[in-house]
Write a protein that holds these residues in place. Structure first.
Motif, PDB file in Angstrom:
ATOM      1  N   VAL A  90     -88.704  24.898   0.659  1.00 43.76           N
ATOM      2  CA  VAL A  90     -88.517  24.128   1.872  1.00 43.76           C
ATOM      3  C   VAL A  90     -87.089  24.316   2.341  1.00 43.76           C
ATOM      4  CG1 VAL A  90     -88.485  21.827   2.860  1.00 43.76           C
ATOM      5  CG2 VAL A  90     -90.246  22.448   1.195  1.00 43.76           C
ATOM      6  N   GLN A  91     -86.926  24.931   3.506  1.00 42.87           N
ATOM      7  CA  GLN A  91     -85.573  25.240   3.942  1.00 42.87           C
ATOM      8  C   GLN A  91     -85.462  25.313   5.455  1.00 42.87           C
ATOM      9  OE1 GLN A  91     -84.139  28.987   2.418  1.00 42.87           O
ATOM     10  NE2 GLN A  91     -82.045  28.229   2.281  1.00 42.87           N
ATOM     11  N   LEU A  92     -84.379  24.769   5.967  1.00 41.19           N
ATOM     12  CA  LEU A  92     -84.004  24.884   7.368  1.00 41.19           C
ATOM     13  C   LEU A  92     -82.517  25.206   7.392  1.00 41.19           C
ATOM     14  CD1 LEU A  92     -85.764  21.706   8.806  1.00 41.19           C
ATOM     15  CD2 LEU A  92     -86.396  24.062   9.327  1.00 41.19           C
ATOM     16  N   VAL A  93     -82.146  26.305   8.025  1.00 43.86           N
ATOM     17  CA  VAL A  93     -80.746  26.715   8.045  1.00 43.86           C
ATOM     18  C   VAL A  93     -80.314  26.987   9.472  1.00 43.86           C
ATOM     19  CG1 VAL A  93     -79.035  28.355   7.219  1.00 43.86           C
ATOM     20  CG2 VAL A  93     -80.958  27.726   5.745  1.00 43.86           C
ATOM     21  N   LEU A 104     -91.146  29.856   5.459  1.00 42.01           N
ATOM     22  CA  LEU A 104     -92.492  30.088   5.963  1.00 42.01           C
ATOM     23  C   LEU A 104     -93.334  28.828   5.859  1.00 42.01           C
ATOM     24  CD1 LEU A 104     -94.650  31.952   7.071  1.00 42.01           C
ATOM     25  CD2 LEU A 104     -95.130  32.676   4.714  1.00 42.01           C
ATOM     26  N   TYR A 105     -93.193  28.101   4.753  1.00 42.43           N
ATOM     27  CA  TYR A 105     -93.983  26.877   4.567  1.00 42.43           C
ATOM     28  C   TYR A 105     -93.725  25.878   5.695  1.00 42.43           C
ATOM     29  CZ  TYR A 105     -95.368  22.327   2.859  1.00 42.43           C
ATOM     30  OH  TYR A 105     -95.916  21.071   2.775  1.00 42.43           O
ATOM     31  N   ILE A 106     -92.446  25.654   5.994  1.00 44.48           N
ATOM     32  CA  ILE A 106     -92.116  24.688   7.042  1.00 44.48           C
ATOM     33  C   ILE A 106     -92.562  25.202   8.402  1.00 44.48           C
ATOM     34  CG2 ILE A 106     -90.200  23.765   8.372  1.00 44.48           C
ATOM     35  CD1 ILE A 106     -88.834  22.978   5.904  1.00 44.48           C
ATOM     36  N   TYR A 107     -92.281  26.451   8.691  1.00 43.32           N
ATOM     37  CA  TYR A 107     -92.599  26.979  10.016  1.00 43.32           C
ATOM     38  C   TYR A 107     -94.097  26.941  10.277  1.00 43.32           C
ATOM     39  CZ  TYR A 107     -91.821  29.702  14.229  1.00 43.32           C
ATOM     40  OH  TYR A 107     -91.744  30.099  15.538  1.00 43.32           O
ATOM     41  N   SER A 108     -94.879  27.126   9.240  1.00 45.74           N
ATOM     42  CA  SER A 108     -96.342  27.190   9.390  1.00 45.74           C
ATOM     43  C   SER A 108     -97.001  25.824   9.439  1.00 45.74           C
ATOM     44  CB  SER A 108     -96.939  27.990   8.233  1.00 45.74           C
ATOM     45  OG  SER A 108     -96.418  29.295   8.196  1.00 45.74           O
ATOM     46  N   ASN A 109     -96.322  24.794   8.926  1.00 47.20           N
ATOM     47  CA  ASN A 109     -96.982  23.500   8.748  1.00 47.20           C
ATOM     48  C   ASN A 109     -96.354  22.327   9.512  1.00 47.20           C
ATOM     49  OD1 ASN A 109     -99.137  24.005   6.525  1.00 47.20           O
ATOM     50  ND2 ASN A 109     -97.293  25.033   5.797  1.00 47.20           N
ATOM     51  N   TYR A 110     -95.228  22.568  10.148  1.00 51.59           N
ATOM     52  CA  TYR A 110     -94.523  21.482  10.813  1.00 51.59           C
ATOM     53  C   TYR A 110     -94.112  21.883  12.227  1.00 51.59           C
ATOM     54  CZ  TYR A 110     -94.145  19.261   6.252  1.00 51.59           C
ATOM     55  OH  TYR A 110     -94.433  18.667   5.044  1.00 51.59           O
ATOM     56  N   TYR A 111     -93.838  20.863  13.017  1.00 53.65           N
ATOM     57  CA  TYR A 111     -93.254  21.063  14.338  1.00 53.65           C
ATOM     58  C   TYR A 111     -91.731  20.983  14.194  1.00 53.65           C
ATOM     59  CZ  TYR A 111     -97.990  20.034  15.880  1.00 53.65           C
ATOM     60  OH  TYR A 111     -99.341  20.059  16.066  1.00 53.65           O
ATOM     61  N   LEU A 112     -91.034  21.847  14.896  1.00 59.39           N
ATOM     62  CA  LEU A 112     -89.581  21.906  14.802  1.00 59.39           C
ATOM     63  C   LEU A 112     -88.927  21.379  16.072  1.00 59.39           C
ATOM     64  CD1 LEU A 112     -89.053  25.415  13.156  1.00 59.39           C
ATOM     65  CD2 LEU A 112     -89.268  23.173  12.059  1.00 59.39           C
ATOM     66  N   SER A 113     -87.821  20.692  15.892  1.00 63.04           N
ATOM     67  CA  SER A 113     -87.089  20.111  17.025  1.00 63.04           C
ATOM     68  C   SER A 113     -85.590  20.192  16.752  1.00 63.04           C
ATOM     69  CB  SER A 113     -87.479  18.640  17.204  1.00 63.04           C
ATOM     70  OG  SER A 113     -88.858  18.510  17.468  1.00 63.04           O
ATOM     71  N   ALA A 116     -87.907  19.153  10.982  1.00 65.70           N
ATOM     72  CA  ALA A 116     -89.325  19.495  10.902  1.00 65.70           C
ATOM     73  C   ALA A 116     -90.136  18.238  10.654  1.00 65.70           C
ATOM     74  CB  ALA A 116     -89.558  20.504   9.785  1.00 65.70           C
ATOM     75  N   GLY A 117     -91.182  18.068  11.456  1.00 69.38           N
ATOM     76  CA  GLY A 117     -92.025  16.893  11.294  1.00 69.38           C
ATOM     77  C   GLY A 117     -93.469  17.192  11.616  1.00 69.38           C
TER      78      GLY A 117
END
Length: 122
Positions: free
Chosen positions: A2-5, A26-35, A97-98
């Motif tokens: 789980v990473q956001l940079v 990839l996990y976050i990008y595929s499963n969450y909305y980013l803001s 990510a949410g």
């Protein structure tokens, strides 16, 4: 993982432009909305720009017409193009990510990056 940079922050003169990037795992990008959110000293964190999976976008009134959110699915990356910057845009900018699309509420986000500082001089 789980990473956001975030990256791309810096010092810019009033009226200038910057582009922020947020590389997501990839996990976050595929499963969450980013803001994008931001937080200035002694102020609450505020939502700035939001994007849905179909490309729909939403913005805070304070940045509407000046900021553009976008994403590159091939790179798992979120962007924030900022133009006509003002001193009041000075803040730490965060990628979040949410599970709720276009949410403006920080408490509804599950993961946060470390932030990138944007400073706009007058």
């Amino acid at each position: 993982e789980v990473q956001l940079v975030e990256s791309g922050g810096g010092l810019v003169q009033s009226g200038g432009s910057l582009r922020l990037s947020c590389a997501a795992s990839l996990y976050i990008y595929s499963n969450y909305y980013l803001s994008w959110f931001r937080q200035a000293p002694r102020k609450e964190r505020e939502g700035v720009a939001f994007i849905d999976s179909d490309g729909s976008t939403s913005y805070a009134d304070s940045v509407k017409g000046r900021f553009t959110i976008s994403q590159d699915n091939a790179k798992n990356t979120l962007y924030l193009q900022m133009s006509s910057l003002k001193p009041e845009d000075t803040a730490m900018y965060y990628c979040a990510a949410g599970r709720i699309a276009l949410s403006r509420f920080a408490f509804e986000y599950n993961y946060w990056g470390q932030g990138t500082q944007v400073t706009v001089s007058s």
